[in-house]
Design a protein around this motif. Structure first.
Motif, mmCIF file in Angstrom:
data_model
loop_
_atom_site.group_PDB
_atom_site.id
_atom_site.type_symbol
_atom_site.label_atom_id
_atom_site.label_comp_id
_atom_site.label_asym_id
_atom_site.label_seq_id
_atom_site.Cartn_x
_atom_site.Cartn_y
_atom_site.Cartn_z
ATOM 1 N N GLU A 1 0.816 -1.216 0.000
ATOM 2 C CA GLU A 1 0.000 0.000 0.000
ATOM 3 C C GLU A 1 0.849 1.265 0.000
ATOM 4 O OE1 GLU A 1 -3.148 0.618 -0.262
ATOM 5 O OE2 GLU A 1 -3.820 -1.466 -0.392
ATOM 6 N N ASP A 2 2.043 1.200 0.610
ATOM 7 C CA ASP A 2 2.836 2.419 0.752
ATOM 8 C C ASP A 2 3.433 2.907 -0.555
ATOM 9 O OD1 ASP A 2 4.814 0.563 0.403
ATOM 10 O OD2 ASP A 2 5.947 1.068 2.211
ATOM 11 N N VAL A 3 3.261 2.159 -1.650
ATOM 12 C CA VAL A 3 3.728 2.635 -2.952
ATOM 13 C C VAL A 3 3.055 3.961 -3.293
ATOM 14 C CG1 VAL A 3 3.668 2.168 -5.440
ATOM 15 C CG2 VAL A 3 4.382 0.383 -3.858
ATOM 16 N N ARG A 4 1.820 4.138 -2.828
ATOM 17 C CA ARG A 4 1.103 5.395 -3.095
ATOM 18 C C ARG A 4 1.788 6.585 -2.438
ATOM 19 N NH1 ARG A 4 -3.950 4.888 -5.200
ATOM 20 N NH2 ARG A 4 -4.856 2.792 -5.247
ATOM 21 N N GLY A 5 2.620 6.333 -1.433
ATOM 22 C CA GLY A 5 3.288 7.422 -0.726
ATOM 23 C C GLY A 5 4.590 7.864 -1.355
ATOM 24 N N LEU A 6 4.969 7.271 -2.484
ATOM 25 C CA LEU A 6 6.224 7.633 -3.153
ATOM 26 C C LEU A 6 5.989 8.900 -3.974
ATOM 27 C CD1 LEU A 6 7.375 4.065 -4.292
ATOM 28 C CD2 LEU A 6 8.256 5.409 -2.368
ATOM 29 N N ARG A 7 6.145 10.043 -3.348
ATOM 30 C CA ARG A 7 5.796 11.328 -3.967
ATOM 31 C C ARG A 7 6.693 11.696 -5.141
ATOM 32 N NH1 ARG A 7 0.746 11.606 -2.543
ATOM 33 N NH2 ARG A 7 0.414 11.503 -0.280
ATOM 34 N N ALA A 8 7.918 11.171 -5.165
ATOM 35 C CA ALA A 8 8.834 11.513 -6.256
ATOM 36 C C ALA A 8 8.680 10.585 -7.452
ATOM 37 C CB ALA A 8 10.279 11.475 -5.756
ATOM 38 N N LEU A 9 7.842 9.549 -7.342
ATOM 39 C CA LEU A 9 7.740 8.523 -8.376
ATOM 40 C C LEU A 9 7.259 9.090 -9.707
ATOM 41 C CD1 LEU A 9 8.128 5.473 -8.781
ATOM 42 C CD2 LEU A 9 5.694 5.198 -8.281
ATOM 43 N N GLU A 10 8.032 8.817 -10.759
ATOM 44 C CA GLU A 10 7.685 9.256 -12.109
ATOM 45 C C GLU A 10 7.383 8.073 -13.010
ATOM 46 O OE1 GLU A 10 11.006 11.493 -13.489
ATOM 47 O OE2 GLU A 10 10.764 13.109 -12.028
ATOM 48 N N THR A 11 8.118 6.961 -12.829
ATOM 49 C CA THR A 11 7.990 5.818 -13.715
ATOM 50 C C THR A 11 7.849 4.548 -12.904
ATOM 51 O OG1 THR A 11 9.408 6.888 -15.357
ATOM 52 C CG2 THR A 11 9.073 4.520 -15.595
ATOM 53 N N LEU A 12 6.808 3.778 -13.203
ATOM 54 C CA LEU A 12 6.594 2.484 -12.574
ATOM 55 C C LEU A 12 6.263 1.487 -13.657
ATOM 56 C CD1 LEU A 12 6.257 0.653 -10.115
ATOM 57 C CD2 LEU A 12 3.909 1.486 -9.910
ATOM 58 N N SER A 13 7.154 0.537 -13.935
ATOM 59 C CA SER A 13 6.958 -0.459 -14.991
ATOM 60 C C SER A 13 6.638 -1.800 -14.355
ATOM 61 C CB SER A 13 8.219 -0.583 -15.848
ATOM 62 O OG SER A 13 8.500 0.649 -16.502
ATOM 63 N N LEU A 14 5.417 -2.304 -14.640
ATOM 64 C CA LEU A 14 4.929 -3.530 -14.000
ATOM 65 C C LEU A 14 4.432 -4.571 -14.982
ATOM 66 C CD1 LEU A 14 2.938 -1.828 -11.113
ATOM 67 C CD2 LEU A 14 5.048 -3.138 -10.854
#
Length: 230
Positions: free
Chosen positions: A212-225
């Motif tokens: 759930e804490d992935v939502r708290g990554l404020r600097a996140l620009e790219t997430l490849s899943l």
């Protein structure tokens, strides 16, 4: 957490990055050229060439042993206590000596394209390390001590056999890029305490849900899943 909750259509922080694929293809072409040159060196000649480069590194504080076909890193390497950069990619290394702890000023360490099965716990002594490239090895686990490398900004572990990442990954508060595609990851540790993390590449794993804490990554620009089980 379902995948559609973090898809590019609903999550403003996420965009899929095709430029990474282009860089990887370019790297493959480079590696092919390296393999060709490696075949020209006998083990004796490779060791001799390595010692020459080690001698030069005493002045430059940078050592490049890439593509020499080495089966082991020469012991003299670990005497270079002022070394800032060490590249030993595209050899046939099976292990890294615990003596790596001597290189405390090291900022960049490249060990991609070898046959490493594990890392020594002493890797945690490299507190100045900013970039660690381990893609294309045979690693099944990363030591917990890696999380003591507090200066680490770039961690690349693609194409190994990793089933999990260290549980204390969130201690790497300066990490900006995490690249771990093509492994066997089923789950992720908590990442929410990593305020600078802006790029995560996890495609081609076995991940079924995200913390759930992935939502708290404020600097996140790219997430490849893509290519997971989300």
């Amino acid at each position: 957490m379902a995948f559609d909750a973090l898809s590019t259509a609903t999550h403003p922080c996420v965009r899929l990055n095709s430029r990474r694929r282009m860089r990887q293809r370019s790297s493959v072409r480079t590696n092919r050229r390296i393999h060709i040159s490696r075949a020209m060196l006998t083990p004796e000649k490779a060791h001799e060439e390595a010692l020459k480069r080690i001698e030069k590194a005493k002045e430059t504080h940078r050592l490049d042993l890439t593509g020499l076909g080495l089966r082991a890193i020469p012991n003299e390497t670990y005497d270079l206590v002022n070394l800032v950069e060490f590249q030993a990619s595209n050899n046939t290394l099976y292990e890294l000596s615990e003596d790596i702890r001597n290189l405390t000023k090291l900022e960049r360490l490249g060990l991609a394209g070898n046959r490493l099965r594990k890392l020594p716990s002493s890797i945690g002594a490299l507190t100045s390390l900013r970039g660690l490239w381990l893609h294309g090895n045979c690693l099944k686990v990363l030591p917990d001590e890696l999380c003591a490398c507090a200066s680490l900004r770039n961690l690349a572990v693609a194409g190994n056999r990793l089933r999990e990442l260290p549980s204390e990954m969130s201690a790497l508060t300066n990490l900006e890029e995490l690249s771990a595609p093509g492994n066997q990851l089923r789950r992720l540790p908590d990442l929410g305490a990593m305020p600078l993390l802006r790029e995560i590449d996890l495609h081609g794993n076995l991940i079924e849900d995200l913390p759930e804490d992935v939502r708290g990554l404020r600097a996140l620009e790219t997430l490849s899943l893509q290519g997971n089980r989300l």
